[in-house]
Design a protein around this motif. Sequence first.
Motif, mmCIF file in Angstrom:
data_model
loop_
_atom_site.group_PDB
_atom_site.id
_atom_site.type_symbol
_atom_site.label_atom_id
_atom_site.label_comp_id
_atom_site.label_asym_id
_atom_site.label_seq_id
_atom_site.Cartn_x
_atom_site.Cartn_y
_atom_site.Cartn_z
ATOM 1 N N LEU A 121 -1.364 0.693 -10.699
ATOM 2 C CA LEU A 121 -1.787 0.269 -9.370
ATOM 3 C C LEU A 121 -2.838 1.179 -8.773
ATOM 4 C CD1 LEU A 121 1.311 -0.849 -7.347
ATOM 5 C CD2 LEU A 121 -0.710 -2.151 -7.951
ATOM 6 N N TYR A 163 -5.433 -13.681 -10.608
ATOM 7 C CA TYR A 163 -5.397 -12.532 -11.503
ATOM 8 C C TYR A 163 -4.640 -12.814 -12.799
ATOM 9 C CZ TYR A 163 -0.910 -12.166 -9.192
ATOM 10 O OH TYR A 163 0.327 -12.462 -8.711
ATOM 11 N N MET A 213 -6.304 -6.647 -12.406
ATOM 12 C CA MET A 213 -6.162 -6.430 -10.965
ATOM 13 C C MET A 213 -7.506 -6.270 -10.269
ATOM 14 S SD MET A 213 -2.892 -4.139 -10.251
ATOM 15 C CE MET A 213 -1.270 -4.810 -10.509
ATOM 16 N N SER A 270 -3.843 -5.612 0.766
ATOM 17 C CA SER A 270 -4.028 -5.808 -0.669
ATOM 18 C C SER A 270 -3.123 -4.889 -1.492
ATOM 19 C CB SER A 270 -5.483 -5.617 -1.052
ATOM 20 O OG SER A 270 -5.753 -4.269 -1.236
ATOM 21 N N MET A 274 -1.087 -6.434 -4.455
ATOM 22 C CA MET A 274 -1.199 -5.947 -5.825
ATOM 23 C C MET A 274 0.182 -5.603 -6.378
ATOM 24 S SD MET A 274 -4.538 -3.599 -5.988
ATOM 25 C CE MET A 274 -6.168 -4.293 -6.176
ATOM 26 N N SER A 278 1.833 -7.224 -9.579
ATOM 27 C CA SER A 278 2.222 -6.445 -10.757
ATOM 28 C C SER A 278 3.435 -7.064 -11.440
ATOM 29 C CB SER A 278 2.490 -4.995 -10.372
ATOM 30 O OG SER A 278 3.681 -4.906 -9.640
#
Lengths: 343, 349
Positions: A121, A163, A213, A270, A274, A278
């Motif tokens: 990340l 994504y 990502m 965001s 994210m 994940s």
Amino acid sequence: MAGKESVIHTMVTIDWRIRRIGQTVFTVWAVITLSFALVRLMPGSIMGSMVSRLAQQGYNPAQIRELIDSRLTIDPDQPIPAAYAEYTINMLQGNLGESVYYAEPVVDILARALPWTLFVLSWAVFISFFIGIAVGALMAYWEGGKLDVGLTSYAVVIGSIPYYVLAILLLIFLAYHGPFPSSGRQPAGVEPGFTWVYISGIIEHAALPIISMLVASGVASLGMRGNSIRVLGEDYLRVARLRGLSDIRISTQYVSRNAILPMYTTFLISIGEMFGGSVVLEQVFQYRGLGFYLFSALNQRDYPLMMGGFVVITVAIVIALLIADLTYSLVDPRAGGQNNESY
Amino acid sequence: MTDTNRDHRTDGGNAVDGDASPFDIVSEYEETEADKLRKLYDAYVYTPIAIIWTDWRARIGFTIMLGYVLMGVVGPTFVEQTEVLEGPALAAPFETMEYPLGTDNMGRDLLSQTIYSTNTILKMVAAGATSTVLIGTIVGSIAGYKGGMTDTVLSSITDVFINIPGFPLVMVLGLMFDDVLLGNPWAVGLLLSVAAWGGLARSIRSQVLTLRQESFVESSRAMGLPTRTIVFKDIIPHLMPFVVINLTNAGRRVIFEAVALYYLGILPFQNLNWGSILNLAYGANAHTRLAALHWFLVPMVAIVVISIGLILLGQSLDRVFNPRVRARHEKTTAEVDDEVEDGHTVGGL
């Protein structure tokens, strides 16, 4: 007089920070309560289905009670307020129960997984915002030019690719029919340590999830462009151009500094997205991080691990946001106080 | 501004002939019901479409969305639902007219699968986008307008929903209510809006904070109109541009998340959708062989194109409301307007 003003100013700042921390505590409490409600209160609740499943496997009521107590940290026979208090205290002490499938404490599983997720990340966030901000600032500066139109269309297209679609394509072309590993998080048969083989192996495994990502950067640069255009009307830019400063200097030092600030909310939201993403990405690449375990818990109906994973992911995001918010006032002295919310 | 003949008064109003008070004047024209309807049509239907149609983004966006709506609504009546062993397994796309997009490993036609999926997805988008925007707008405008205790409570709830990661929450809820969600796209849309309204509510609130100071709101308040009327009649109409643009963003988000949920196999499915096609392809290991690549690509292209359509539509809708959007965002409106005459969207997302 200046002394008095600064005292008042400090008081306002402290007040704002305490409020922000209070808000974080409130969110953590809300999530724990929500998870308790899902486990214990909802009709067809998780605890009910676990009890009936254990009963089918031929356990007697006393054994069931004990198993449920150790796995969910909820005693089924206790009245709800007492069970809620115990559940909350256990959660705060880091006792998230015991996984059914892996037969070990949930905390241990998640603690092993968390660093890997954070590793992927943090790189993704860092790279995507660096690219997004740089490109967005240039785009706005050359507004209406060919480059801008091209890049805007590029950003629209990139923003349209989810994504995970990109991830599947990368998996097909770069992993199954290319050089990258298709699953796992570290090279097989290599001793963990500070050796080149191991570190490069880790990067190789993390590369595809990180690239997937980065898709977010298309969206980031669009937001940046909007903000930059607003800044472009300012007088100090006209003066800067009249002084004959170079384009690069104006776009990096004058436009981006002022346009980045409103991007902050986008940035904060965001991080959460994210983290959510994940879960999908780690499943696609079989990357054993937090999301992978959350997903496998869902698949196995391993409720303690599922709830633990959900609570830990949320707490991680909330703390990340808190840190970001508190440090932001160092970057932008205007932040904090009353205006904190509105951007 | 240069037409000084008409503006006699300092406040820009017209001088009234003779001694008659402005309140005594009767309009020279009489408006019939038909005139009113025509005016409404002009203001709300014709003008927006005319403005939108001058923009290439809008033309593309509208055409794409129209195509999908036709495909989803009319398509199922023309194309039959496909069956197992209908054609050869993994037929390549663009080779026969019978299976234009190829078939999957059980010989099912992918074109038919895509068309039936569109129907399901459009239902999810309609339910999800509408409810996201409704909840966000109502919570945000009430919090912003009422202020005080109401604001504190609503804002705290909003903050919790912003901070909770949407996708994991939706995953957990989806698993718990999977029997309700099975074969019910409207419910899936509603589920997805649970985690999505927070961001919108926050930005609506901050816009309302400035609107509530305006004189027209103040006069409504002075007249003693109830909060309900002020919020829904005075404030929300001013937010419509922003709300409409967010409708397209919310729609895109619903598609992305729904497809992810079905792709991961978290939600059970009866009716096909793009996510479940991806799920079936992944389950059949289509990613390990290039011959089955089209099985992935067909639903992926469907997702990407509809999303491009939604983004372009959102950007062009921005333009319809642009005079206000611009005036609010730019300090030097008048000067910039001359330079950027072809109207590039400001603040696209």
